[in-house]
Design an enzyme around this catalytic site. Structure first.
Site: not given
Ligand code: ADP
Ligand code: ZN
Length: 217
Positions: A13, A173
């Site tokens: 990303k 995460r």
């Protein structure tokens, strides 16, 4: 154009957002980078943020929304931005819409990068980033090593490993990502701005370039 990049940690990303920003000549706004900058400077905000980040937890919405709100008042954001890592919760998505709406703008497109878990974990565990903020090149000690170990090919600065790039924080995460992303997917799907991108070979050298082509198609 206001673009919100979605994708798990290590999905590519950040790299994709950087390329998009360059191509569209728009600022790349990464809340993770902004927090890391504050941590490096040793500010109060940095210390507070670090107490969450080092555990792989989300920084509270209010704090995060405020730094983005402030950043979006800068002149360079007038024609659009590439948001990377924000919003991460529905409350943040709603806050972003409110901020943009006040300026007569809206989120135009939300690409979601879909990458298998194994690729993600492998990638993050071997990730090394250039310590020079202007450069920010990202390497992988296994798949995309720098020519000289620990040194950036592009600018010669030292490569560093993020403190939250350890197995425990990564697992957390990923869990946090999965828990929150569905809300965001639903939110943006309803607004008809979501575009799912599944890179054919996410480990290819040009995977991020290809993702960008796909997004701009
Ligand atoms: P990654 O996508 O690899 O987790 P980021 O650089 O986007 O990396 O974020 C690193 C950390 O910074 C996150 O794990 C979280 O603790 C914090 N963070 C970044 N953006 C946000 C956000 N929008 N809301 C809450 N916390 C955030
Ligand atoms: Zn560099």
């Amino acid at each position: 154009m206001y673009i919100v990049m979605l994708g798990a940690p290590g999905s590519g990303k950040g790299t994709t957002a950087k390329i998009l920003a360059k191509r569209l000549n728009l600022p790349h706004i990464s809340t993770g980078d902004m927090f890391r900058e504050q941590i490096k400077k040793g500010t109060e905000l940095g210390k507070l943020a670090d107490s969450y980040i080092s555990k792989g937890e989300l920084v509270p919405d209010e704090l995060t929304i405020n730094i983005v709100k402030d950043r979006l008042t800068w002149e360079d954001t007038k024609n659009g931005v590439i948001l990377d890592g924000f919003p991460r919760t529905k409350a943040q998505a709603e806050a972003l819409d409110a901020i943009l709406q006040e300026a007569g703008k809206k989120v135009d497109i939300v690409p979601e990068l879909i990458v298998p878990d194994q690729v993600i974990i492998d990638r993050i565990l071997n990730r090394a980033t250039c310590s020079n903020k202007e450069c920010g090149a990202i390497y992988n000690t296994k798949y995309k090593p720098s020519k000289v170990p620990g040194v950036c090919d592009i600018c010669g600065s030292k490569l560093v490993t993020r403190t939250d790039d350890n197995e425990e924080a990564i697992q957390n995460r990923l869990e946090v990502y999965r828990k929150n992303v569905q809300d965001l997917l639903d939110y943006y799907k309803e607004k008809n701005v979501l575009v799912s991108i599944t890179p054919e070979d996410p480990t290819a050298d040009n995977a991020s370039e290809q993702a960008v082509d796909e997004i701009l198609k």
